[in-house]
Structure formats: C-alpha cells, structure tokens
Design an enzyme around this catalytic site. Structure first.
Site, PDB file in Angstrom:
ATOM      1  N   TYR A 179      -5.835  10.703 -25.865  1.00 49.66           N
ATOM      2  CA  TYR A 179      -6.662   9.609 -25.352  1.00 49.66           C
ATOM      3  C   TYR A 179      -7.969  10.168 -24.779  1.00 49.66           C
ATOM      4  CZ  TYR A 179      -7.779   5.488 -22.479  1.00 49.66           C
ATOM      5  OH  TYR A 179      -8.396   4.415 -21.886  1.00 49.66           O
ATOM      6  N   LYS A 209      -0.305  -1.325 -22.231  1.00 50.58           N
ATOM      7  CA  LYS A 209      -0.176  -1.475 -23.673  1.00 50.58           C
ATOM      8  C   LYS A 209       1.216  -1.943 -24.076  1.00 50.58           C
ATOM      9  CE  LYS A 209      -4.002   1.647 -24.312  1.00 50.58           C
ATOM     10  NZ  LYS A 209      -4.315   1.841 -22.907  1.00 50.58           N
ATOM     11  N   ARG A 267       0.831  -1.209   0.000  1.00 50.97           N
ATOM     12  CA  ARG A 267       0.000   0.000   0.000  1.00 50.97           C
ATOM     13  C   ARG A 267       0.856   1.246   0.000  1.00 50.97           C
ATOM     14  NH1 ARG A 267      -5.375  -1.325   3.456  1.00 50.97           N
ATOM     15  NH2 ARG A 267      -5.850  -3.183   2.275  1.00 50.97           N
ATOM     16  N   ASP A 324       2.653  11.851 -23.124  1.00 56.86           N
ATOM     17  CA  ASP A 324       2.180  10.477 -23.000  1.00 56.86           C
ATOM     18  C   ASP A 324       2.957   9.663 -24.031  1.00 56.86           C
ATOM     19  OD1 ASP A 324       0.856   8.022 -23.258  1.00 56.86           O
ATOM     20  OD2 ASP A 324      -1.095   8.903 -22.793  1.00 56.86           O
TER      21      ASP A 324
END
Length: 183
Positions: A66, A163, A13, A138
């Site tokens: 995107y 991806k 975490r 990106d």
C-alpha cells in the site's frame, strides 16, 4: 486487548466495552492472542512501525505494498535512520537476499493490491524465525474469512477495516492482531 482494566475510565479515549468486544472478535477470527483497534488502517500500520522499529533498523517489504505504508517509511522514518528495502516477495530467495544484519521486520502484503502477487506465508515465517526477525502481514485484502496468516506462523496481522471487514466503506478503522502475548 493487550492492556486489561478492572473498570472503564474516560470512556472511548482509553477504551470501552464495545471496542474491547471488537478487538476480541477480530483476534478470534484471526486465531490470534489479542487485538488493538485503531482509528484507521494507516494508524495500525504506523503503530506497528513505531513499536517495532528504531533508528538503525531495517525493514524488508513487498514492493507492491500500500503506497502510504511505503511512503511513511521512505519519507518519514528514513529521516529517523530506519532503512528499507522493497522487493517482489513472491520469490523467497529475493527476501533472503534482502535481509541484512539489522533487519528487524519482514512486512508482507498478500495478495498485494493491485498486482495480486501472492507471497508464501509459511516460507516467510520459517525464514523470519531463522533470521530472528518479526513477520507482519497486512491481511486487508483477504480478511480472516479467506486467509489466516497467524496460522502460518506470522507474528502480527494488520487490517484496514474500512475495506473488506467492513464491506461497505462507511467506517474508517484499523486493527492489529498478535499471535502471542509477548507484544
């Protein structure tokens, strides 16, 4: 990792050695200072937005960015007083004309998916520095194997690692890599 610890607590975490190794590896591949792994590409995008933008700020972005990245700004951050302009970033003059006095971020996706438009990262970096704004790229579509935006003067690179970095879509993850320690 941008936050270093002497020992691991509340493993996973707050961080763990495996995540730290991934962050360092991707940062090294991008020739970056360090990285932060996130739960998804959109988590990486949203983390960058939340970190860099506040009410009254403006962002200029690739028009073919995107869809959910654009939708997040237009549908949610707009309500927080953040303005946005989406343009074809293949033309540096269109970018220059879109920058306002309150522009804080130039957000590029190159090559843009699905148009495959290519933006000149070196020219964008020079313009961003001239205007005192941050350049975020990106790099999901190319991965650091084909393109290293930080080498062109980009400040921050993000990835949806689901991806091309992963290559076979059996994980969901994101990554943020910075050029310098200042972030």
């Amino acid at each position: 990792m941008l936050y270093r610890r002497k020992r691991w607590i509340y493993i996973t975490r707050i961080g763990n050695p495996t995540i730290t190794a991934l962050e360092k590896l991707i940062a090294d591949l991008e020739n970056g200072y360090d990285g932060i792994a996130t739960s998804s590409g959109m988590a990486a995008i949203n983390t960058v937005y939340m970190t860099l933008l506040k009410s009254g700020d403006h962002i200029v972005s690739t028009d073919a960015v995107y869809g959910p990245a654009r939708g997040l700004i237009e549908n949610y951050y707009h309500h927080l007083g953040i303005q946005s302009t989406y343009i074809n970033t293949t033309d540096i003059n269109k970018i220059r004309n879109a920058i306002k006095q309150n522009t804080k971020v130039l957000y590029i996706e190159t090559p843009a998916n699905p148009t495959m438009d290519i933006t000149d990262l070196k020219a964008c970096s020079e313009l961003a520095k001239e205007k005192g704004i941050l350049l975020v790229v990106d790099n999901t579509f190319c991965s650091p194997y084909l393109q290293k935006p930080l080498d062109f003067g980009v400040d921050i690179v993000i990835h949806s690692m689901t991806k091309f970095i992963n290559g076979h879509a059996d994980i969901v993850a994101g990554m943020i890599v910075t050029k310098e320690k200042k972030f």
